[in-house]
Design a protein around this motif. Structure first.
Motif, PDB file in Angstrom:
ATOM      1  N   MET A 156      -0.281  21.999   0.649  1.00  0.00           N
ATOM      2  CA  MET A 156      -1.742  22.052   0.586  1.00  0.00           C
ATOM      3  C   MET A 156      -2.226  22.074  -0.853  1.00  0.00           C
ATOM      4  SD  MET A 156      -3.031  21.727   3.543  1.00  0.00           S
ATOM      5  CE  MET A 156      -4.725  22.113   3.055  1.00  0.00           C
ATOM      6  N   GLN A 157      -1.498  22.722  -1.733  1.00  0.00           N
ATOM      7  CA  GLN A 157      -1.862  22.706  -3.152  1.00  0.00           C
ATOM      8  C   GLN A 157      -1.764  21.292  -3.708  1.00  0.00           C
ATOM      9  OE1 GLN A 157       0.707  25.606  -4.957  1.00  0.00           O
ATOM     10  NE2 GLN A 157      -0.361  27.340  -4.028  1.00  0.00           N
ATOM     11  N   SER A 158      -0.702  20.586  -3.336  1.00  0.00           N
ATOM     12  CA  SER A 158      -0.550  19.204  -3.798  1.00  0.00           C
ATOM     13  C   SER A 158      -1.651  18.317  -3.230  1.00  0.00           C
ATOM     14  CB  SER A 158       0.826  18.657  -3.384  1.00  0.00           C
ATOM     15  OG  SER A 158       1.862  19.342  -4.039  1.00  0.00           O
ATOM     16  N   LEU A 159      -2.028  18.555  -1.977  1.00  0.00           N
ATOM     17  CA  LEU A 159      -3.109  17.781  -1.361  1.00  0.00           C
ATOM     18  C   LEU A 159      -4.421  18.014  -2.111  1.00  0.00           C
ATOM     19  CD1 LEU A 159      -4.047  16.019   1.103  1.00  0.00           C
ATOM     20  CD2 LEU A 159      -4.583  18.185   2.250  1.00  0.00           C
ATOM     21  N   ARG A 160      -4.726  19.255  -2.414  1.00  0.00           N
ATOM     22  CA  ARG A 160      -5.985  19.586  -3.076  1.00  0.00           C
ATOM     23  C   ARG A 160      -6.026  19.105  -4.523  1.00  0.00           C
ATOM     24  NH1 ARG A 160      -5.511  25.231   0.088  1.00  0.00           N
ATOM     25  NH2 ARG A 160      -6.795  24.650   1.897  1.00  0.00           N
ATOM     26  N   ARG A 161      -4.857  18.907  -5.111  1.00  0.00           N
ATOM     27  CA  ARG A 161      -4.807  18.385  -6.474  1.00  0.00           C
ATOM     28  C   ARG A 161      -4.695  16.867  -6.504  1.00  0.00           C
ATOM     29  NH1 ARG A 161      -0.616  22.518  -9.355  1.00  0.00           N
ATOM     30  NH2 ARG A 161      -0.705  20.961 -11.007  1.00  0.00           N
ATOM     31  N   GLY A 162      -4.749  16.227  -5.325  1.00  0.00           N
ATOM     32  CA  GLY A 162      -4.743  14.780  -5.267  1.00  0.00           C
ATOM     33  C   GLY A 162      -3.379  14.142  -5.331  1.00  0.00           C
ATOM     34  N   GLY A 168      -1.341  19.789  13.017  1.00  0.00           N
ATOM     35  CA  GLY A 168      -2.266  18.683  12.879  1.00  0.00           C
ATOM     36  C   GLY A 168      -2.026  17.888  11.610  1.00  0.00           C
ATOM     37  N   LEU A 169      -2.833  16.850  11.435  1.00  0.00           N
ATOM     38  CA  LEU A 169      -2.838  16.045  10.216  1.00  0.00           C
ATOM     39  C   LEU A 169      -4.035  16.496   9.385  1.00  0.00           C
ATOM     40  CD1 LEU A 169      -2.088  12.479  11.666  1.00  0.00           C
ATOM     41  CD2 LEU A 169      -0.465  14.182  10.800  1.00  0.00           C
ATOM     42  N   VAL A 170      -3.785  16.878   8.147  1.00  0.00           N
ATOM     43  CA  VAL A 170      -4.808  17.452   7.277  1.00  0.00           C
ATOM     44  C   VAL A 170      -5.016  16.543   6.076  1.00  0.00           C
ATOM     45  CG1 VAL A 170      -5.427  19.458   5.877  1.00  0.00           C
ATOM     46  CG2 VAL A 170      -4.175  19.775   8.011  1.00  0.00           C
ATOM     47  N   ALA A 171      -6.264  16.329   5.700  1.00  0.00           N
ATOM     48  CA  ALA A 171      -6.587  15.509   4.529  1.00  0.00           C
ATOM     49  C   ALA A 171      -7.734  16.155   3.766  1.00  0.00           C
ATOM     50  CB  ALA A 171      -6.959  14.092   4.950  1.00  0.00           C
ATOM     51  N   GLU A 172      -7.966  15.710   2.557  1.00  0.00           N
ATOM     52  CA  GLU A 172      -9.135  16.106   1.788  1.00  0.00           C
ATOM     53  C   GLU A 172     -10.258  15.103   2.047  1.00  0.00           C
ATOM     54  OE1 GLU A 172      -9.384  18.940  -1.137  1.00  0.00           O
ATOM     55  OE2 GLU A 172      -8.670  19.356   0.895  1.00  0.00           O
ATOM     56  N   GLN A 173     -11.483  15.494   1.747  1.00  0.00           N
ATOM     57  CA  GLN A 173     -12.627  14.615   1.979  1.00  0.00           C
ATOM     58  C   GLN A 173     -12.466  13.289   1.246  1.00  0.00           C
ATOM     59  OE1 GLN A 173     -15.285  15.633   4.127  1.00  0.00           O
ATOM     60  NE2 GLN A 173     -15.488  13.415   4.094  1.00  0.00           N
ATOM     61  N   GLY A 209       8.223  20.468   2.345  1.00  0.00           N
ATOM     62  CA  GLY A 209       8.233  21.812   1.794  1.00  0.00           C
ATOM     63  C   GLY A 209       7.361  22.764   2.578  1.00  0.00           C
ATOM     64  N   ARG A 210       7.105  23.923   1.970  1.00  0.00           N
ATOM     65  CA  ARG A 210       6.249  24.919   2.607  1.00  0.00           C
ATOM     66  C   ARG A 210       4.816  24.417   2.693  1.00  0.00           C
ATOM     67  NH1 ARG A 210       7.551  30.207  -0.855  1.00  0.00           N
ATOM     68  NH2 ARG A 210       7.329  28.642  -2.491  1.00  0.00           N
ATOM     69  N   LYS A 239       0.841  -1.178   0.000  1.00  0.00           N
ATOM     70  CA  LYS A 239       0.000   0.000   0.000  1.00  0.00           C
ATOM     71  C   LYS A 239       0.890   1.245   0.000  1.00  0.00           C
ATOM     72  CE  LYS A 239      -4.116  -2.007   0.587  1.00  0.00           C
ATOM     73  NZ  LYS A 239      -5.297  -1.803  -0.255  1.00  0.00           N
ATOM     74  N   LEU A 240       0.456   2.289  -0.698  1.00  0.00           N
ATOM     75  CA  LEU A 240       1.208   3.532  -0.768  1.00  0.00           C
ATOM     76  C   LEU A 240       0.429   4.643  -0.083  1.00  0.00           C
ATOM     77  CD1 LEU A 240       3.506   5.343  -1.877  1.00  0.00           C
ATOM     78  CD2 LEU A 240       2.105   5.644  -3.947  1.00  0.00           C
ATOM     79  N   ILE A 241       1.088   5.355   0.834  1.00  0.00           N
ATOM     80  CA  ILE A 241       0.536   6.552   1.445  1.00  0.00           C
ATOM     81  C   ILE A 241       1.504   7.695   1.176  1.00  0.00           C
ATOM     82  CG2 ILE A 241      -0.177   7.701   3.578  1.00  0.00           C
ATOM     83  CD1 ILE A 241      -0.940   5.036   4.717  1.00  0.00           C
ATOM     84  N   ARG A 242       0.984   8.769   0.583  1.00  0.00           N
ATOM     85  CA  ARG A 242       1.815   9.923   0.226  1.00  0.00           C
ATOM     86  C   ARG A 242       1.567  11.020   1.259  1.00  0.00           C
ATOM     87  NH1 ARG A 242      -0.554  10.672  -5.570  1.00  0.00           N
ATOM     88  NH2 ARG A 242      -2.381  10.521  -4.214  1.00  0.00           N
ATOM     89  N   ILE A 243       2.618  11.359   1.988  1.00  0.00           N
ATOM     90  CA  ILE A 243       2.498  12.275   3.121  1.00  0.00           C
ATOM     91  C   ILE A 243       3.349  13.519   2.881  1.00  0.00           C
ATOM     92  CG2 ILE A 243       2.849  12.549   5.605  1.00  0.00           C
ATOM     93  CD1 ILE A 243       2.642   9.495   5.844  1.00  0.00           C
ATOM     94  N   GLY A 244       2.741  14.677   3.048  1.00  0.00           N
ATOM     95  CA  GLY A 244       3.479  15.928   3.026  1.00  0.00           C
ATOM     96  C   GLY A 244       3.804  16.347   4.448  1.00  0.00           C
ATOM     97  N   ILE A 245       5.029  16.792   4.687  1.00  0.00           N
ATOM     98  CA  ILE A 245       5.437  17.230   6.024  1.00  0.00           C
ATOM     99  C   ILE A 245       6.018  18.637   5.915  1.00  0.00           C
ATOM    100  CG2 ILE A 245       6.935  16.779   8.004  1.00  0.00           C
ATOM    101  CD1 ILE A 245       6.780  13.833   7.383  1.00  0.00           C
ATOM    102  N   ALA A 246       5.457  19.558   6.676  1.00  0.00           N
ATOM    103  CA  ALA A 246       5.892  20.950   6.620  1.00  0.00           C
ATOM    104  C   ALA A 246       7.357  21.082   7.006  1.00  0.00           C
ATOM    105  CB  ALA A 246       5.025  21.808   7.537  1.00  0.00           C
ATOM    106  N   SER A 247       8.080  21.906   6.271  1.00  0.00           N
ATOM    107  CA  SER A 247       9.512  22.073   6.517  1.00  0.00           C
ATOM    108  C   SER A 247       9.793  22.764   7.835  1.00  0.00           C
ATOM    109  CB  SER A 247      10.137  22.880   5.374  1.00  0.00           C
ATOM    110  OG  SER A 247       9.500  24.141   5.259  1.00  0.00           O
ATOM    111  N   THR A 248       8.768  23.384   8.454  1.00  0.00           N
ATOM    112  CA  THR A 248       8.994  24.054   9.735  1.00  0.00           C
ATOM    113  C   THR A 248       8.770  23.133  10.928  1.00  0.00           C
ATOM    114  OG1 THR A 248       6.731  24.907   9.625  1.00  0.00           O
ATOM    115  CG2 THR A 248       8.510  26.363   8.867  1.00  0.00           C
TER     116      THR A 248
END
Length: 315
Positions: free
Chosen positions: A132-138, A260-265, A126-127, A90-99
């Motif tokens: 968030m842009q990548s999350l919203r674009r899937g 927090g952990l943020v996801a799209e619907q 990254g920032r 299974k693949l999970i793609r996770i973004g982690i804020a650079s801060t």
């Protein structure tokens, strides 16, 4: 036929506001991106953007196409996820804020990998706005970082204040709080990707102070190393407590952030029950766990409290 890369170029311009920023986001040259947008406009038979000196704006036709473009990109991403779900892992793609501190990120990812068998994790760093842009674009399933006001938060991990970080043997290191006036002659290091940078700049400007900027960096580990070297001070979230640093509250600077952990619907159900995501969140929720040097570390230490107090304030 409209190719996917043209849709991505179009969305990059919409999200970034200029062709130069969009080209950097898409990791192509500006002439390549401009050529792609021109090709897309020829294929559609209409102008999508109005250009001016400062930024580009969508035309009426561009606004209509934007809704289709986002749907197209989301469907492409869903198809890629479907293929990944049929794979042996299974693949999970996770973004982690650079801060978020790098050491904390490493511990959290390690825990996620241990928590779930047959899991593949892809990490983007990254920032927060770019993630968030990548999350919203899937393109991502989940993002860990400061929660935007309009985001769907799967789990709040901790809230924290910002502090002024200095070398632990600095003459001001033992102060309970510091005022802006006391920092007139202190060199500063600018963390360029800090979410609180505009508020920090406003704080000093309103106090009539223009500190000497000894360095500007997008890398928080570099900023911390320069502080330890004695080059200057910098404003950091409390979770950046570390050995060799002293974090002191700034009087009148009440900025806080919620991590927090943020996801799209569309991906919420997929990641909510994941053992890997749960383990990732459990580690991130205790940012100062294992901190060796309580004295120069957390906000509790800066305010005369214990290391346990510091961890409670952070998480």
């Amino acid at each position: 036929m409209i190719e996917r890369y043209l849709v991505r170029y179009f969305l990059a311009v919409v999200e970034q506001g200029t062709f130069s920023a969009a080209a950097a986001s898409a990791q192509v040259s500006q002439p390549t991106l401009s050529s792609g947008i021109a090709k897309l406009e020829r294929l559609l038979g209409t102008v999508l953007f109005e250009r001016n000196n400062r930024r580009v704006e969508l035309t009426t036709a561009g606004t209509r196409f934007m809704h289709h473009a986002r749907l197209i990109e989301r469907e492409f991403a869903a198809a890629e996820r479907g293929a990944a779900d049929d794979a042996p892992s299974k693949l999970i793609r996770i973004g982690i804020a650079s801060t978020l501190p790098a050491a904390l990120t490493g511990r959290a990812v390690a825990a996620a990998l241990r928590a779930q068998d047959a899991i593949r994790i892809e990490v983007a760093h990254g920032r927060m706005r770019d993630l968030m842009q990548s999350l919203r674009r899937g393109r991502l399933d989940l993002v860990a970082g400061p929660v935007p006001d309009d985001a769907l938060c799967l789990r709040t991990l901790f809230e924290e204040p910002y502090r002024l970080a200095m070398r632990e043997d600095h003459p001001l290191a033992d102060r309970a709080t510091l005022t802006a006036d006391e920092l007139v002659r202190e060199p500063m290091i600018v963390r360029r990707w800090c979410e609180a940078l505009p508020e920090t700049s406003r704080f000093f400007t309103q106090a009539g102070i223009r500190p000497f900027m000894a360095s500007r960096t997008t890398n928080d580990e570099t900023a911390a190393a320069l502080v330890r070297a004695g080059l200057g001070m910098t404003v950091v979230p409390a979770c950046h407590a570390a050995a060799g640093l002293r974090l002191v509250p700034l009087d009148g600077f009440a900025m806080r952030r919620r991590i927090g952990l943020v996801a799209e619907q569309e991906t919420m159900g997929r990641v909510a029950g994941s053992a890997a995501v749960r383990a990732l969140g459990d580690v991130l929720a205790v940012p100062n766990a294992g901190l060796d040097d309580a004295r120069g570390a957390g906000p509790g230490a800066a305010e005369g409290g214990s290391d346990a107090d510091a961890r409670r304030e952070c998480g």
